[in-house]
Structure formats: structure tokens, C-alpha cells
Design an enzyme around this catalytic site. Sequence first.
Site, PDB file in Angstrom:
ATOM      1  N   SER A   1     129.380  18.323   7.728  1.00 49.56           N
ATOM      2  CA  SER A   1     128.693  17.015   7.759  1.00 49.56           C
ATOM      3  C   SER A   1     128.801  16.405   9.154  1.00 49.56           C
ATOM      4  O   SER A   1     128.121  16.836  10.050  1.00 49.56           O
ATOM      5  CB  SER A   1     129.181  16.049   6.684  1.00 49.56           C
ATOM      6  OG  SER A   1     128.266  14.982   6.566  1.00 49.56           O
TER       7      SER A   1
ATOM      8  N   HIS B   1     132.799   4.444  16.450  1.00 52.75           N
ATOM      9  CA  HIS B   1     132.155   3.271  17.051  1.00 52.75           C
ATOM     10  C   HIS B   1     133.255   2.340  17.534  1.00 52.75           C
ATOM     11  O   HIS B   1     134.103   1.925  16.738  1.00 52.75           O
ATOM     12  CB  HIS B   1     131.263   2.553  16.035  1.00 52.75           C
ATOM     13  CG  HIS B   1     130.256   3.450  15.406  1.00 52.75           C
ATOM     14  ND1 HIS B   1     129.095   3.816  16.042  1.00 52.75           N
ATOM     15  CD2 HIS B   1     130.255   4.084  14.206  1.00 52.75           C
ATOM     16  CE1 HIS B   1     128.410   4.626  15.250  1.00 52.75           C
ATOM     17  NE2 HIS B   1     129.099   4.810  14.142  1.00 52.75           N
TER      18      HIS B   1
ATOM     19  N   CYS C   1     131.932  17.857   3.263  1.00 58.93           N
ATOM     20  CA  CYS C   1     131.826  18.443   1.921  1.00 58.93           C
ATOM     21  C   CYS C   1     133.009  19.376   1.657  1.00 58.93           C
ATOM     22  O   CYS C   1     133.149  19.900   0.564  1.00 58.93           O
ATOM     23  CB  CYS C   1     130.499  19.178   1.760  1.00 58.93           C
ATOM     24  SG  CYS C   1     130.261  20.495   2.943  1.00 58.93           S
TER      25      CYS C   1
END
Length: 127
Positions: free
Chosen positions: A64, A69, A84
Amino acid sequence: MHLIIDGFRANREVLESEDMIYDLLDKYPERINMTKVAPPRVFRFVGSKPEDWGVSGFVIIAESHISIHTFPERRYVNIDVFSCKDFDEKKAIEDMREKFGLAEMKTYLLGRGLQDAPIETAQIKAV
């Protein structure tokens, strides 16, 4: 699994550094036994308010993605490890605490791909 970390009172030098964020995203997938699909992408963003600037980066992994941030003026970081495939979330939490020098964290662990996946939350304060 989806690990979300809200990190507070972080090391400002790390939060401001595109190179440090890139390096972390470049090396971290292997550290948690994930497969990097492409090199990380890292951007500096400056918003309309001085406190809104920061660095954002992500790396696509076969399982994934991992995203970061930062908000240096607030000494805050948001980190997502979305996979996953299972990974050692306690180790990932401790790795990020160490890398960003986090004095306080809120963490959330969500199951992924299951209809009634359990949700765990924890608040961790560094000493």
C-alpha cells in the site's frame, strides 16, 4: 493494517528537512519487510498562513503506502503506515518516536480489509 501516528513536540530540524523525510521513506519499507515500488516523493508546501507550511512525502509500497506530513511551526507530524500485510506496529511506533524526537504521540491502529475489523487506540507519552 493502518497505523496512524499523530506526533507532538517533534524535533523541528527533522520536520523541516525534505532530505531527512526522503531518506526515512526510502529506507523504512525494507525495515518493516515491505516492498518499495518506486522512489519516495517529497514536497515542501507553503500555505496562506505562516504556520501551515511543511513537508509532505509518501512512498508507494507493494502492500500500500507510507505517508508523512509535517508542520514545523506547530512541531507536529502525521504519519500513516497503510498495509495489507501485518507488520510490527509497536516497533513502527517506537521507530517514529525516535526518528522525530516525539515528546507525545496519539496512535491508532485499524484493521484493514475485514468487515468488522477491530480498532485499537493508544496514547503514549515519552519520558
